[in-house]
Design a protein around this motif. Structure first.
Motif, PDB file in Angstrom:
ATOM      1  N   ILE A 334     -24.793 -48.262  -7.186  1.00 52.12           N
ATOM      2  CA  ILE A 334     -26.156 -48.293  -6.638  1.00 52.12           C
ATOM      3  C   ILE A 334     -26.574 -49.722  -6.322  1.00 52.12           C
ATOM      4  CG2 ILE A 334     -28.584 -47.891  -7.204  1.00 52.12           C
ATOM      5  CD1 ILE A 334     -27.609 -45.413  -8.792  1.00 52.12           C
ATOM      6  N   LEU A 335     -26.262 -50.654  -7.235  1.00 48.78           N
ATOM      7  CA  LEU A 335     -26.599 -52.057  -7.004  1.00 48.78           C
ATOM      8  C   LEU A 335     -25.869 -52.606  -5.790  1.00 48.78           C
ATOM      9  CD1 LEU A 335     -26.700 -53.632 -10.581  1.00 48.78           C
ATOM     10  CD2 LEU A 335     -28.614 -53.236  -9.044  1.00 48.78           C
ATOM     11  N   GLY A 336     -24.630 -52.131  -5.576  1.00 49.27           N
ATOM     12  CA  GLY A 336     -23.880 -52.573  -4.407  1.00 49.27           C
ATOM     13  C   GLY A 336     -24.641 -52.305  -3.129  1.00 49.27           C
ATOM     14  N   LEU A 337     -25.390 -51.197  -3.101  1.00 49.04           N
ATOM     15  CA  LEU A 337     -26.185 -50.880  -1.918  1.00 49.04           C
ATOM     16  C   LEU A 337     -27.525 -51.615  -1.934  1.00 49.04           C
ATOM     17  CD1 LEU A 337     -26.318 -47.473  -0.213  1.00 49.04           C
ATOM     18  CD2 LEU A 337     -28.409 -48.772  -0.447  1.00 49.04           C
ATOM     19  N   LEU A 338     -28.133 -51.739  -3.130  1.00 51.58           N
ATOM     20  CA  LEU A 338     -29.418 -52.437  -3.215  1.00 51.58           C
ATOM     21  C   LEU A 338     -29.294 -53.927  -2.870  1.00 51.58           C
ATOM     22  CD1 LEU A 338     -31.049 -50.911  -6.437  1.00 51.58           C
ATOM     23  CD2 LEU A 338     -31.708 -50.518  -4.065  1.00 51.58           C
ATOM     24  N   LYS A 339     -28.070 -54.468  -3.005  1.00 54.94           N
ATOM     25  CA  LYS A 339     -27.861 -55.885  -2.667  1.00 54.94           C
ATOM     26  C   LYS A 339     -27.704 -56.105  -1.158  1.00 54.94           C
ATOM     27  CE  LYS A 339     -25.562 -56.972  -7.037  1.00 54.94           C
ATOM     28  NZ  LYS A 339     -24.252 -57.227  -7.669  1.00 54.94           N
ATOM     29  N   GLU A 340     -27.561 -55.009  -0.408  1.00 52.81           N
ATOM     30  CA  GLU A 340     -27.446 -55.136   1.044  1.00 52.81           C
ATOM     31  C   GLU A 340     -28.742 -55.719   1.613  1.00 52.81           C
ATOM     32  OE1 GLU A 340     -25.146 -54.435   3.315  1.00 52.81           O
ATOM     33  OE2 GLU A 340     -23.581 -53.430   2.152  1.00 52.81           O
ATOM     34  N   VAL A 341     -28.630 -56.808   2.317  1.00 56.50           N
ATOM     35  CA  VAL A 341     -29.804 -57.450   2.925  1.00 56.50           C
ATOM     36  C   VAL A 341     -29.948 -56.937   4.351  1.00 56.50           C
ATOM     37  CG1 VAL A 341     -30.877 -59.629   3.583  1.00 56.50           C
ATOM     38  CG2 VAL A 341     -29.482 -59.499   1.509  1.00 56.50           C
ATOM     39  N   PRO A 342     -31.088 -56.346   4.713  1.00 53.12           N
ATOM     40  CA  PRO A 342     -31.265 -55.839   6.079  1.00 53.12           C
ATOM     41  C   PRO A 342     -31.127 -56.960   7.104  1.00 53.12           C
ATOM     42  CG  PRO A 342     -33.024 -55.062   4.629  1.00 53.12           C
ATOM     43  CD  PRO A 342     -32.277 -56.101   3.874  1.00 53.12           C
ATOM     44  N   ASP A 343     -30.426 -56.670   8.201  1.00 55.99           N
ATOM     45  CA  ASP A 343     -30.307 -57.656   9.271  1.00 55.99           C
ATOM     46  C   ASP A 343     -31.663 -57.930   9.907  1.00 55.99           C
ATOM     47  OD1 ASP A 343     -27.535 -57.699   8.914  1.00 55.99           O
ATOM     48  OD2 ASP A 343     -27.252 -55.991  10.241  1.00 55.99           O
ATOM     49  N   ILE A 344     -32.456 -56.876  10.040  1.00 52.50           N
ATOM     50  CA  ILE A 344     -33.782 -56.996  10.652  1.00 52.50           C
ATOM     51  C   ILE A 344     -34.818 -56.838   9.544  1.00 52.50           C
ATOM     52  CG2 ILE A 344     -35.342 -56.093  12.397  1.00 52.50           C
ATOM     53  CD1 ILE A 344     -32.693 -57.190  13.510  1.00 52.50           C
ATOM     54  N   ARG A 345     -35.606 -57.896   9.306  1.00 56.52           N
ATOM     55  CA  ARG A 345     -36.583 -57.857   8.215  1.00 56.52           C
ATOM     56  C   ARG A 345     -37.657 -58.918   8.453  1.00 56.52           C
ATOM     57  NH1 ARG A 345     -32.238 -60.803   6.731  1.00 56.52           N
ATOM     58  NH2 ARG A 345     -32.577 -62.773   5.628  1.00 56.52           N
ATOM     59  N   ASP A 346     -38.756 -58.763   7.739  1.00 58.40           N
ATOM     60  CA  ASP A 346     -39.772 -59.819   7.732  1.00 58.40           C
ATOM     61  C   ASP A 346     -39.243 -60.997   6.927  1.00 58.40           C
ATOM     62  OD1 ASP A 346     -41.419 -58.151   9.151  1.00 58.40           O
ATOM     63  OD2 ASP A 346     -42.553 -57.462   7.412  1.00 58.40           O
TER      64      ASP A 346
END
Length: 604
Positions: A334-346
């Motif tokens: 789960i953390l592996g996915l939560l660490k994904e940083v969105p390419d498009i973000r504020d």
């Protein structure tokens, strides 16, 4: 305890949920600690209650032993019997109450933790850009959101509670040693075998459970695919083939389940056998000690009861180890996915006070590439407020990419996309997308009512909804439905035609009263007569906002203020309908081809 439960129930029903995962450490253990820190009161009180009922639970074997010794020595009086029986009942009552509140607090806290983690997971997935979904399979995301998250919750709830219950072991061993150190030494030799047996069998059960879960996913996917594609299955007459394929998968799933049940069925009889053998040894040796006068029959009875009390924590030990393993692996995934940083973000460049008021669009020398393949190359144009821009071109020429760049699904590689003079990268995402009415090529309908699909949770009036339906020529279709606006639509709008889906998504875009309207081939499934009616009503809507239309039909875009003709990512022609016909280029060729197609269709 009542106050803690009261505060707990209030905290878990709050609607203004705040994400927890921001800034959590990378290691699963510290992440779990951070998530559960908010519920430390529940865990603390639960542990205190555990210690309480573990300690007080040691009294009944002593009381029963005293009663038996009194009966054996003929010294038991009615008052002694009543006192001991009352003590046993009192212990059972207090233990039951403590156990209830312990489970309410600790299992309840684990459910609240699950709520936090599930919300963070879903929120984080929703924030990801299209690149993420190109890399990560939907099935993998679903597996983490269901199985992995449940494994983590089981460790935090039953796992932690079972670990606390392990306090019973030293207290119980102390009482057993107090009664007979010799019997305790004999008992301790085979008892750990129970934990080893449980661990080994549960380890194999865990492997088999994965096989069952994977087969269940396959069976579910097959069933969903056939239900969603029921029309295609019937049209091609392949129902029998699909039934046989499903039967084969179901048989594999059944066999895997039977194997899992066989392992589970073997576990508890084996544990019972080991416990029975240990009990026989204790009765044999303890009986000899009673005969020799080294142990009273009451003490032997108490000892046997303590030994039985010791058995369950030892059984739990192997189970808890399995929960810990699955929980840590699940949290790591789960953390592996939560660490994904969105390419498009504020980010730090976002101007949170920026607002879109006019909706003027400007592309300034914009280029975009995907996987090192250029999709659009140095595209420039402007759309003034109230102006309509149409984009035409062959498949793969980059038309839909322009829409995606305006909605900031992607960022350009070069150049800038500006709205009201400000780069779209400086607008907060919710502000930018809230100003858009976007009808994509792939019409998506939610499993909700017609009204729910149109309103999309926005504060819109009934009048606004019906006006949008009137523009999209959807009113008659809705009125023909038995429950009207309250008609529940099937998965992806399976009970709607292709044209109805497109008209519904068009009405959905208009209902929000956006400053910018983006229509990507929004009328391709609508007949020409209905299209003309929609376009007549759309002109009034488009007068008040900037509009970009993508279409393969010249009839859809001929009245646009400006038309861009794209080819291999570049703008090759630009102008209005008449000027482009006079140019006698690609647009004129496309126009003549469609006129010929219309004539041929009329002759047929």
């Amino acid at each position: 305890v009542y106050n803690v439960l009261g505060r707990f129930s209030m905290s878990t029903t709050m609607s203004d949920y705040t994400p927890v995962h921001k800034g959590i450490p990378g290691k699963p253990f510290y992440s779990l600690l951070r998530y559960n820190l908010a519920y430390w009161r529940q865990y603390t009180v639960g542990m205190v209650l555990s210690i309480f009922f573990v300690v007080i639970g040691l009294l009944p074997p002593l009381l029963i032993g005293q009663v038996i010794d009194g009966m054996d020595q003929r010294s038991l009086t009615p008052s002694m019997l009543a006192l001991n029986v009352g003590g046993i009942l009192g212990v059972a009552l207090f233990t039951g109450i403590a156990r209830y509140y312990q489970r309410m607090l600790m299992i309840g806290a684990s459910r609240a933790f699950e709520y936090d983690l599930r919300n963070d997971f879903f929120r984080h997935v929703q924030q990801q850009s299209p690149h993420f979904f190109h890399r990560v399979q939907t099935g993998d995301i679903m597996a983490r959101a269901t199985n992995d998250l449940n494994f983590v919750r089981e460790f935090i709830g039953p796992g932690i509670m079972g670990t606390v219950d392990m306090l019973r072991i030293p207290f119980t061993l102390g009482m057993m040693i107090y009664i007979s150190a010799r019997l305790t030494a004999m008992t301790l030799i085979p008892l750990p075998l129970i934990s080893i047996v449980v661990y080994v069998i549960i380890h194999y059960m865990h492997k088999q459970s994965r096989v069952v879960q994977e087969l269940f996913s396959t069976v579910t996917a097959r069933a969903q695919e056939n239900l969603a594609g029921a029309r295609v299955v019937k049209a091609y007459g392949i129902a029998e083939r699909e039934v046989n394929a499903f039967k084969k998968l179901s048989k594999e799933y059944m066999r895997a389940n039977v194997k899992l049940v066989a392992l589970a069925s073997f576990l508890f009889p084996l544990i019972g056998l080991i416990i029975g053998l240990i009990t026989l040894v204790v009765i044999w040796q303890g009986g000899r000690m009673v005969i020799q006068g080294n142990l009273s029959i009451g003490n032997l009875t108490s000892y046997l009861m303590y030994m039985m009390m010791l058995t369950w924590p030892l059984v739990q030990f192997g189970w808890i180890i399995t929960l810990y393993q699955r929980g840590m692996v699940g949290m790591e995934r789960i953390l592996g996915l939560l660490k994904e940083v969105p390419d498009i973000r504020d980010d730090e460049h976002t101007r949170h006070d920026a607002e879109i008021t006019e909706g003027a669009i400007e592309f300034d020398d914009v280029s975009f590439a995907y996987n090192d393949t250029t999709v659009i190359d140095r595209v420039s144009f402007t759309v003034a407020p109230g102006e309509t821009l149409a984009i035409v071109g062959s498949t793969g020429s980059g038309k839909s990419t322009i829409m995606s760049l305006i909605a900031r699904e992607y960022d350009p590689v070069e150049g800038s996309v500006r709205i009201d003079g400000l780069d779209v990268r400086h607008y907060p995402l919710h502000t930018l997308r809230g100003a858009l009415g976007f009808v994509p090529q792939d019409t998506f309908i939610f499993s909700d009512t017609v009204r729910g699909n149109l309103a999309m949770g926005r504060p819109v009036s009934e009048e606004d909804i019906w006006q949008a339906c009137e523009v999209a020529q959807l009113t008659e279709s809705i009125e023909a439905m038995e429950q009207g606006m309250d008609t529940l639509l099937g998965e992806r709008g399976i009970n709607l035609s292709g044209g109805q889906k497109q008209r519904l998504t068009l009405a959905r875009a208009i209902v929000g009263n956006p400053q910018i309207l983006l229509l990507d081939d929004a009328l391709s499934s609508v007949d020409t007569q209905t299209e003309e009616k929609i376009l007549q009503r759309l002109r009034n809507v488009m007068e008040a906002r900037s509009t970009i239309i993508i279409s393969h039909r010249v009839s859809t875009i001929r009245h646009a203020d400006k038309i861009l003709v794209m080819h291999e990512g570049c703008v090759v022609e630009s102008g209005d309908h008449n000027s482009l016909l006079a140019l006698d280029g690609k647009y004129a060729e496309m126009y003549q081809r469609q006129l010929l197609e219309d004539v041929l269709e009329g002759e047929v």
